[in-house]
Design an enzyme around this catalytic site. Structure first.
Site, PDB file in Angstrom:
ATOM      1  N   LYS A  46       0.796  -1.165  -0.046  1.00 34.53           N
ATOM      2  CA  LYS A  46      -0.133   0.161   0.057  1.00 34.53           C
ATOM      3  C   LYS A  46       0.711   1.204  -0.026  1.00 34.53           C
ATOM      4  O   LYS A  46       0.484   2.120  -0.349  1.00 34.53           O
ATOM      5  CB  LYS A  46      -0.877   0.049   1.221  1.00 34.53           C
ATOM      6  N   ASP A 106       7.793   3.079  -2.058  1.00 36.89           N
ATOM      7  CA  ASP A 106       7.876   4.056  -1.093  1.00 36.89           C
ATOM      8  C   ASP A 106       9.170   3.958  -0.299  1.00 36.89           C
ATOM      9  O   ASP A 106       9.949   4.918  -0.115  1.00 36.89           O
ATOM     10  CB  ASP A 106       6.719   4.196   0.121  1.00 36.89           C
ATOM     11  N   ASP A 109      14.568  -1.464   0.904  1.00 40.84           N
ATOM     12  CA  ASP A 109      15.132  -1.564   2.077  1.00 40.84           C
ATOM     13  C   ASP A 109      16.316  -2.714   1.772  1.00 40.84           C
ATOM     14  O   ASP A 109      17.428  -2.447   1.345  1.00 40.84           O
ATOM     15  CB  ASP A 109      14.125  -2.019   3.107  1.00 40.84           C
TER      16      ASP A 109
HETATM   17  C1  PRP Z   1       7.840  -2.013   1.910  1.00 42.96           C
HETATM   18  C2  PRP Z   1       7.993  -1.355   0.827  1.00 42.96           C
HETATM   19  C3  PRP Z   1       8.633  -2.233  -0.248  1.00 42.96           C
HETATM   20  C4  PRP Z   1       9.102  -3.266   0.714  1.00 42.96           C
HETATM   21  C5  PRP Z   1      10.496  -2.821   0.728  1.00 42.96           C
HETATM   22  O1  PRP Z   1       6.416  -2.631   2.020  1.00 42.96           O
HETATM   23  O2  PRP Z   1       6.741  -0.685   0.441  1.00 42.96           O
HETATM   24  O3  PRP Z   1       7.573  -2.936  -0.837  1.00 42.96           O
HETATM   25  O4  PRP Z   1       8.769  -2.934   2.190  1.00 42.96           O
HETATM   26  O5  PRP Z   1      11.140  -3.870   1.595  1.00 42.96           O
HETATM   27  P1  PRP Z   1      12.565  -4.757   1.070  1.00 42.96           P
HETATM   28  O6  PRP Z   1      13.354  -3.907   0.151  1.00 42.96           O
HETATM   29  O7  PRP Z   1      13.009  -5.009   2.434  1.00 42.96           O
HETATM   30  O8  PRP Z   1      11.847  -5.891   0.277  1.00 42.96           O
HETATM   31  P2  PRP Z   1       5.605  -3.147   3.108  1.00 42.96           P
HETATM   32  O9  PRP Z   1       6.028  -4.689   3.330  1.00 42.96           O
HETATM   33  O10 PRP Z   1       6.060  -2.570   4.492  1.00 42.96           O
HETATM   34  O11 PRP Z   1       3.988  -3.080   2.832  1.00 42.96           O
HETATM   35  P3  PRP Z   1       3.248  -1.634   2.954  1.00 42.96           P
HETATM   36  O12 PRP Z   1       3.768  -0.745   1.625  1.00 42.96           O
HETATM   37  O13 PRP Z   1       1.815  -2.145   2.519  1.00 42.96           O
HETATM   38  O14 PRP Z   1       3.253  -0.859   4.206  1.00 42.96           O
END
Ligand code: PRP
Length: 188
Positions: A46, A106, A109
């Site tokens: 999201k 967004d 990581d």
């Molecule tokens: C976050 C972000 C990425 C992912 C990045 O999503 O939107 O999709 O984490 O992390 P990574 O590089 O360690 O794989 P999240 O799982 O927090 O979901 P959300 O956007 O619904 O909050």
């Protein structure tokens, strides 16, 4: 202008004005690269929805938008974040073959989510495929991914706002804030 910070918020990392200015700059970079072409923006739900809408409003080349929903499985990583095992829970509505695709995140990581999505989308035959992220926390990177457009590089802190949440809250904040992890656990 002073902003009242919610409980647990330690400080503002980037103000709403700084975010808006940086989004305009990155939109100009995107315009320059894709001049004369149509662009498909793919938002990963999201968190990236807020960045997607701000960016799309600032881009002047013609854009289409679509959404991907993902879920992670295999148990949480040690920091409670993406474990590296990702699957598509809500697929795109339209094919992307022959299109110039920009994957909108967004935050990047560890890179696991982005790597998986790049591999998956590349198999669908786009004309081009690139990544644009609001935040890049390279200090946590485990797998390398080619981030072409980024608004901000951030330190290894727990951040919320502009789409990023703490227990689904604070996504709608216009600024990026650092949460104080004391007593809140470590999530992002
Ligand atoms: C976050 C972000 C990425 C992912 C990045 O999503 O939107 O999709 O984490 O992390 P990574 O590089 O360690 O794989 P999240 O799982 O927090 O979901 P959300 O956007 O619904 O909050």
């Amino acid at each position: 202008m002073d902003v009242a910070l919610p409980p647990g918020m330690e400080r503002i990392l980037f103000t709403e004005e700084q975010v808006a200015a940086r989004v305009r700059e990155v939109a100009a970079e995107i315009d320059a690269k894709y001049q004369g072409r149509e662009l498909k923006l793919i938002s990963v739900l999201k968190g990236s929805v807020f960045f997607l809408t701000a960016l799309a409003r600032a881009i002047t080349v013609p854009v289409k938008i679509d959404f991907l929903g993902i879920s992670s499985f295999g148990g949480p990583a040690k920091d409670g974040h993406s474990p590296g095992l990702v699957r598509i829970a809500k697929d795109l509505d339209e094919p992307i073959d022959g299109e110039d695709v920009l994957l909108i995140e967004d935050i990047v990581d560890t890179g696991f989510t982005t790597r998986y999505l790049l591999q998956t989308l590349a198999g669908r035959g786009p004309n081009s495929l690139a990544i644009c992220t609001l935040l890049d926390r390279t200090v946590r990177r485990i797998v390398q991914v080619p981030v072409e457009f980024r608004c901000f590089e951030i330190p290894d802190r727990f951040v919320v706002g502009c789409g990023l949440d703490y227990r689904q809250l604070y996504r709608n904040l216009g600024y990026i804030g650092v949460m104080n992890p004391d007593g809140l656990g470590k999530h992002s």
